[in-house]
Each structure stands twice: as structure tokens, then as C-alpha cells.
Design an enzyme around this catalytic site. Structure first.
Site, PDB file in Angstrom:
ATOM      1  N   ASP A 224       0.975  -1.226   0.087  1.00  0.00           N
ATOM      2  CA  ASP A 224       0.001   0.095  -0.019  1.00  0.00           C
ATOM      3  C   ASP A 224       1.030   1.284  -0.106  1.00  0.00           C
ATOM      4  O   ASP A 224       0.370   2.016   0.720  1.00  0.00           O
ATOM      5  CB  ASP A 224      -1.043   0.118   0.936  1.00  0.00           C
ATOM      6  CG  ASP A 224      -1.892  -1.146   1.239  1.00  0.00           C
ATOM      7  OD1 ASP A 224      -2.094  -1.514  -0.030  1.00  0.00           O
ATOM      8  OD2 ASP A 224      -2.644  -1.557   2.025  1.00  0.00           O
ATOM      9  N   ALA A 225       2.207   1.266  -0.489  1.00  0.00           N
ATOM     10  CA  ALA A 225       2.990   2.523  -0.652  1.00  0.00           C
ATOM     11  C   ALA A 225       3.331   2.852  -2.102  1.00  0.00           C
ATOM     12  O   ALA A 225       4.089   3.613  -2.338  1.00  0.00           O
ATOM     13  CB  ALA A 225       4.150   1.917   0.256  1.00  0.00           C
TER      14      ALA A 225
END
Length: 279
Positions: A224-225
Site C-alpha cells: 500500500d505504498a
């Protein structure tokens, strides 16, 4: 009229726009739309749409651009024919709100792409997906995740231009992403503050959140980056129960994911390190 998109980035300096426009003009190509952005770090990003060259002349034009403009200016660039529909694969788990919304938008023509298959680690949505005329592949992950990823790769590698994770609740390995050979887009909730892990809406409700949201981003090995493409939020209050937060959150996820996929398919996203420029 057929159109071609040119996306580019390079060190910013005087005359870049003139060099690009000049070559296209010399080749008899009319520019229909143009956007550009220069960062404080000295990098130029640009998206142009121009009248396509004939098929017999395209490769010559692209080679000339690479030699006369891109190479001297240290430019990264690519051409994309607007009339070509990119091939899209979708991966999903138990929740179907993003999956079915995407398939409806593709079928209705809202999204300029061609879905080719759906992969899931649950059998729940097979009938719904097949009603759209698409193959549904069940790839079970609980026995061996590497084997499951290899099976998914065999279905998609070299056959799709974009992978969309429509609430696919499995972490994809770096090896999978590298072997896939195309970008992947993910969608997830984004609370303020963030609640990672299980039951985020329940824990958000317990903390009395006033904003909930959703984020769509490119998938990288870091969970999720990846570079963010699209986001949105909605205000909630003490009157909203957990079920209300879930309903509002799903609506946001559907809309944000569709916006991100559309922007990518229309070649409106350029990656700038960990950020994106979205025209």
C-alpha cells in the site's frame, strides 16, 4: 480521426516544448490537446494528443522522434494509439462491489479498455463474471502462495496491459510484480487516522472517525505504498453506524478505483518517483 498520445518526461530547460511541437509540425501532425507540468526539482512532464500518422509512416515518425528529440534531451517517452483498447485483467476476493462495478463500466463503454479475464481466490463470483462473457479462474492461495502466483502469471503474463486488484485481499510478491510485465492498480480504504489490518470500519467507528476515504495506487512490493493515482473522502458522524461506514466506504472505493483505471487507460498518468502527475 485517429489520434496518438505522446507521454514524456525529461530535465526541464528552455525549448523542450518547441522541439517536440516542431518535429510533429514538420511531420505534418496537428496537435489536438497538450498538457505540461514542471516540478520545482527541474523535471518536465508532458502529455500531447495529435493526429495520427498513417500506419505506414508511424514507425518512421517514432524513430525520428527518438533520435532527434528524445535522445538529445535525455527524455523518457512513449507513444500510444488512442484507438487501441488495452487488455485488462482483474483480481478479486470475496467482496464484489469493485469487481462488478468495473465490469459494468467496461461493458457500458465508460472505461476505454478490454477486460479479458478475472482471477479470484474464492469461487463466489463465477456466475456473475461469466454473465459478462468473461472467463473466471479460481486460483487457490492457501496451499502454496508461490504456486498460486505462478498459476496467475501463466494466465496473464504477456496477455494483459493492466492488472486491477478489485479488493484482492492477498499481498503480491515482488517476484510476481516483476514477472507480470505490466502495471497493477490497487484500491483500499484510507481512514484518518489509518486503521490497518482487519475490521477497519469497526475500529474506525470505535474511534469516532469523522472522515473515511479510499485510495487507488500503483502496486509495488511495499504494501500500500505505491504512487497514488486517485483519492476521495466522505464526512461521517456519530449518527453513522458501522454498516453505514461500510456502505459509504464501498461507494468511495468503487468511484476512486474507476477514476484511477480510467486515468491510466487514457494515458493521463506519469510516475514521478513515488508520486504521480495526473493530467
Amino acid at each position: 480521426m485517429e489520434t496518438t498520445r505522446l507521454l514524456l518526461s525529461c530535465p526541464d530547460r528552455p525549448g523542450v516544448v518547441a522541439r517536440v511541437a516542431g518535429l510533429l509540425a514538420d511531420a505534418g501532425r496537428n496537435i489536438i490537446d497538450a498538457d505540461q507540468h514542471s516540478t520545482e526539482q527541474g523535471r518536465l512532464f508532458m502529455r500531447l494528443v495529435f493526429e495520427s500518422a498513417s500506419e505506414s509512416q508511424r514507425e518512421q515518425l517514432y524513430e525520428r522522434f527518438a533520435a532527434e528529440v528524445a535522445a538529445p534531451l535525455g527524455m523518457e517517452h512513449r507513444f500510444a494509439e488512442a484507438g487501441r483498447l488495452p487488455r485488462v485483467a482483474v483480481m478479486a476476493s470475496r467482496e464484489d462491489h469493485c469487481l462488478l462495478d468495473l465490469l459494468w463500466r467496461f461493458r457500458s463503454g465508460e472505461l476505454p479498455g478490454q477486460p479479458v479475464l478475472v482471477v479470484s481466490n474464492h469461487p463466489d463470483h463465477e456466475d456473475a463474471v461469466r454473465s459478462f462473457g468473461l472467463p473466471y479462474h479460481l486460483v487457490v492461495t492457501h496451499a502454496s502462495k508461490p504456486d498460486a502466483e505462478q498459476a496467475a502469471l501463466e494466465l496473464m503474463r504477456g496477455k494483459v496491459d493492466l492488472l486491477v486488484l478489485a479488493r484482492y485481499m492477498q499481498i503480491l510478491s515482488g517476484e510476481f510484480l516483476e514477472s507480470l510485465g505490466c502495471p497493477a492498480i490497487n484500491i483500499h480504504h484510507s481512514f484518518l487516522p489509518a486503521f490497518a489490518g482487519a475490521d477497519p470500519y469497526q475500529r474506525g467507528w470505535e474511534r469516532g472517525v469523522k472522515l473515511i476515504g479510499a485510495t487507488a495506487h500503483y502496486v509495488t512490493e511495499d504494501l500500500d505504498a505505491g504512487p497514488i493515482i486517485e483519492q476521495d473522502t466522505a464526512r461521517v458522524s456519530h449518527r453513522d453506524e458501522v454498516r453505514d461506514l461500510v456502505r459509504i466506504g464501498r461507494d468511495l472505493e468503487r468511484l476512486v478505483l474507476a477514476r484511477a483505471v480510467r486515468a491510466h487507460l487514457e494515458d493521463r498518468v506519469l510516475v514521478d518517483g513515488e508520486r504521480t502527475v495526473v493530467f
